[in-house]
Design an enzyme around this catalytic site. Structure first.
Site, mmCIF file in Angstrom:
data_model
loop_
_atom_site.group_PDB
_atom_site.id
_atom_site.type_symbol
_atom_site.label_atom_id
_atom_site.label_comp_id
_atom_site.label_asym_id
_atom_site.label_seq_id
_atom_site.Cartn_x
_atom_site.Cartn_y
_atom_site.Cartn_z
ATOM 1 N N CYS A 1 0.866 -1.286 0.072
ATOM 2 C CA CYS A 1 -0.052 0.089 0.355
ATOM 3 C C CYS A 1 0.598 1.124 -0.040
ATOM 4 O O CYS A 1 2.128 1.395 0.467
ATOM 5 C CB CYS A 1 -0.770 0.114 1.630
ATOM 6 S SG CYS A 1 -1.944 1.497 1.657
ATOM 7 N N ASP B 1 -0.158 -6.262 0.506
ATOM 8 C CA ASP B 1 -1.739 -6.282 -0.278
ATOM 9 C C ASP B 1 -0.689 -7.510 -0.360
ATOM 10 O O ASP B 1 0.020 -7.465 -1.536
ATOM 11 C CB ASP B 1 -2.191 -4.948 -1.254
ATOM 12 C CG ASP B 1 -2.364 -4.135 -0.280
ATOM 13 O OD1 ASP B 1 -3.255 -4.139 0.692
ATOM 14 O OD2 ASP B 1 -2.014 -3.005 -0.783
#
Length: 164
Positions: A55, A62
């Site tokens: 992120c 992620d």
């Protein structure tokens, strides 16, 4: 990353026992080889269930499964180079949608395919999953129309989500 007609002898990653893995975005890892079946249209599909990126705001990881499908023309992406390239997103901070578009742009530049689509199915974080999808059809060909139709019909029948 240059678009060229590579022969099998130009492939450097496949079979290399000394492969070095980089986790910093690097499109130069991608390699091609010549499509031996240029006389017909066909799909090549890659499923990559271990995609990770960061992120750009929180720097938390992620995770996603990526689906990459394309109809080659002259050049095809070599699968080990694609794997190394996708690994290079590990420390790359970008939004899900940007990662998927970057991957599509890099593969279009590399191969100049007739058709390409990239779909990222990210695991939920904060109670929401994000599934960006992008496609491309070569301008002036039937694949341009197919891409527009496919985008308009994309995810009309979404799968059952069971928290992945």
């Amino acid at each position: 990353m240059t678009r060229q007609n590579n022969s099998i002898s130009d492939i450097t990653h496949l079979g290399n026992q000394g492969t070095e893995y980089t986790f910093d975005y690097n499109p130069n890892l991608l390699e091609t080889f010549e499509n031996q079946n240029q006389h017909r249209d066909y799909f090549v599909k890659f499923n990559f269930p271990e995609f990770t990126t960061l992120c750009p705001i929180t720097h938390q990881p992620d995770f996603a499964t990526l689906y990459i499908s394309y109809v080659p023309e002259i050049n095809m992406v070599e699968s080990k180079s694609l794997k190394l390239y996708l690994f290079s997103f590990r420390n790359h901070g970008d939004f899900h949608e940007d990662c998927i578009n970057t991957i599509a742009d890099d593969l279009i530049k590399l191969m100049d395919p007739k058709y390409l689509e990239v779909w990222g199915k990210f695991t939920p974080r904060g109670g929401i999953s994000i599934d960006p999808y992008v496609n491309y059809g070569k301008k002036g060909t039937k694949w341009e129309t197919i891409a527009a139709d496919r985008l308009a019909q994309h995810d009309m029948y979404p799968e059952k989500i069971d928290n992945r």
